[in-house]
Write a protein that holds these residues in place. Structure first.
Motif, PDB file in Angstrom:
ATOM      1  N   GLU A  63       2.909   2.945   0.074  1.00 42.89           N
ATOM      2  CA  GLU A  63       1.553   3.139   0.589  1.00 42.89           C
ATOM      3  C   GLU A  63       1.574   3.434   2.085  1.00 42.89           C
ATOM      4  O   GLU A  63       0.828   4.286   2.583  1.00 42.89           O
ATOM      5  N   ALA A  64       2.442   2.736   2.812  1.00 43.01           N
ATOM      6  CA  ALA A  64       2.549   2.950   4.254  1.00 43.01           C
ATOM      7  C   ALA A  64       3.036   4.365   4.560  1.00 43.01           C
ATOM      8  O   ALA A  64       2.520   5.032   5.463  1.00 43.01           O
ATOM      9  N   ASN A  65       4.001   4.840   3.787  1.00 40.82           N
ATOM     10  CA  ASN A  65       4.527   6.184   4.003  1.00 40.82           C
ATOM     11  C   ASN A  65       3.485   7.252   3.694  1.00 40.82           C
ATOM     12  O   ASN A  65       3.355   8.240   4.430  1.00 40.82           O
ATOM     13  N   PHE A  66       2.722   7.057   2.634  1.00 40.07           N
ATOM     14  CA  PHE A  66       1.688   8.038   2.282  1.00 40.07           C
ATOM     15  C   PHE A  66       0.582   8.070   3.342  1.00 40.07           C
ATOM     16  O   PHE A  66       0.089   9.133   3.716  1.00 40.07           O
ATOM     17  N   ARG A  67       0.216   6.900   3.835  1.00 35.24           N
ATOM     18  CA  ARG A  67      -0.813   6.810   4.863  1.00 35.24           C
ATOM     19  C   ARG A  67      -0.350   7.523   6.142  1.00 35.24           C
ATOM     20  O   ARG A  67      -1.092   8.291   6.756  1.00 35.24           O
ATOM     21  N   ALA A  68       0.902   7.275   6.510  1.00 37.35           N
ATOM     22  CA  ALA A  68       1.447   7.894   7.716  1.00 37.35           C
ATOM     23  C   ALA A  68       1.614   9.401   7.547  1.00 37.35           C
ATOM     24  O   ALA A  68       1.386  10.162   8.484  1.00 37.35           O
TER      25      ALA A  68
END
Length: 352
Positions: A63-68
């Motif tokens: 989720e963090a990677n997709f958000r970034a």
């Protein structure tokens, strides 16, 4: 200035035939990619652990990677002001590879460049979108296998092909033995043969499929050589690291400026591939001992936390944040030629 032909990828045009290589973790993000696109090239964001700065990265890396990824693509678009081409580099070996591709498409990226394995399913993942697709290959054999599979399964061909040679940085598409014995002039024949193959598929699908040469590209003369071999452009990464716009820390850039030719070495990555890096305290340490793995960041499918000598995510994050003594400093073979901090505009002007 030689007024070279632009790089045309489908309905997309880069005024200068230069692709900025996707470098992770965190080396090529919105600042570098957006600046290259703004100058009329192909700017590329690396999606490799792109969300390491997000507060929940350790708990929710996907989720963090997709958000970034969404944030960086948006920022790069703002920096480029609609000029050039904006792409992302997604490694085939990435865990949840398909989801990363779909997320990039959802965020309207122009181009997906994909290596570290053959992206055999990539056409199906972008179907119905405007996103162009480009495999990274290192041999005629891999080019034949991929083009044949895409032709048979999807009735399509690549929009761009990147040929990455043995002088590239980071993970390499060669065995350690090949890297020790490969002949540079002999590799020119590989480039010519891949160009010939790609033209056959271009004729079949009645479209232009440009070819870009990567690995050891540093000066405009390297672009001239690639064009002589039949290519349409080049991809370079290392030289862009020592720019003001590069997203890496100044300590990381200084490591490139300080590197000597004898400091460049081949390391065995925990993910099972050889890679090119700068010899430093970290590289020497992991040759002597196994470093404890505090947590798994779910980065690469081939990684086994119980068996690997160190965590490559932690090593690359340390490096990009400036902790170079405890970081892995991936680089190209010509890193020792970096001698000053320059701007993206200066490099692009040289190559136009």
């Amino acid at each position: 200035m030689k007024n070279r032909k632009p790089l045309v990828i489908g309905n997309l045009t880069a005024r200068i035939p230069v692709i900025q290589g996707g470098m992770g973790v965190g080396i090529s993000l919105s600042s570098l990619a957006g600046s290259v696109a703004a100058c009329g090239g192909v700017g590329v964001i690396s999606t490799a652990q792109i969300g390491w700065r997000e507060a929940d990265f350790c708990k929710n890396p996907l989720e963090a990677n997709f958000r970034a990824m969404k944030k960086e693509i948006l920022k790069a678009r703002q920096i480029s002001e609609g000029k050039g081409i904006l792409g992302v580099n997604i490694m085939v070996a990435t865990q949840h590879y398909k989801e990363y591709v779909k997320e990039a498409v959802k965020n309207g990226v122009d181009l997906i460049i994909s290596g570290a394995g053959l992206p055999v399913d990539l056409p199906g993942l972008v179907q119905g979108s405007k996103t162009k697709i480009a495999p990274i290959i290192s041999s005629l054999k891999s080019a034949k296998v991929l083009c044949k599979m895409w032709d048979r399964k999807y009735q399509t061909a690549p929009d761009l092909v990147v040929i990455e040679g043995p002088k590239a940085g980071g993970h390499l598409g060669f065995s350690r033995e090949e890297l020790e014995t490969i002949d540079e002039l002999g590799y020119d024949e590989v480039i010519r043969s891949v160009v010939k193959l790609v033209r056959e598929y271009a004729d079949k699908y009645k479209k232009k499929i440009p070819v870009a040469v990567a690995g050891g590209i540093f000066k405009s003369e390297d672009l001239d050589h690639a064009l002589e071999l039949g290519a349409d452009g080049v991809q370079l990464g290392t030289r862009f690291v020592t720019t003001k716009e590069c997203d890496a820390s100044m300590e990381y850039k200084q490591s490139y400026l300080d590197a000597r030719q004898e400091d460049v070495c081949i390391v065995q990555s925990p993910v099972g591939m050889p890679g090119r890096a700068i010899q430093n305290e970290f590289v020497q340490r992991v040759q002597r001992e196994k470093l404890p793995i505090r947590r798994c960041h779910h980065c690469i499918v081939t990684c086994s936390p119980k068996e690997i000598p160190y965590c490559i995510t932690d090593a690359l994050v340390n490096a990009v944040e400036g902790n170079t003594k405890e970081g892995l400093l991936f680089c190209g073979a010509n890193v020792w030629r970096c001698d000053r901090i320059e701007t993206v505009a200066e490099i692009m002007e040289e190559f136009q």
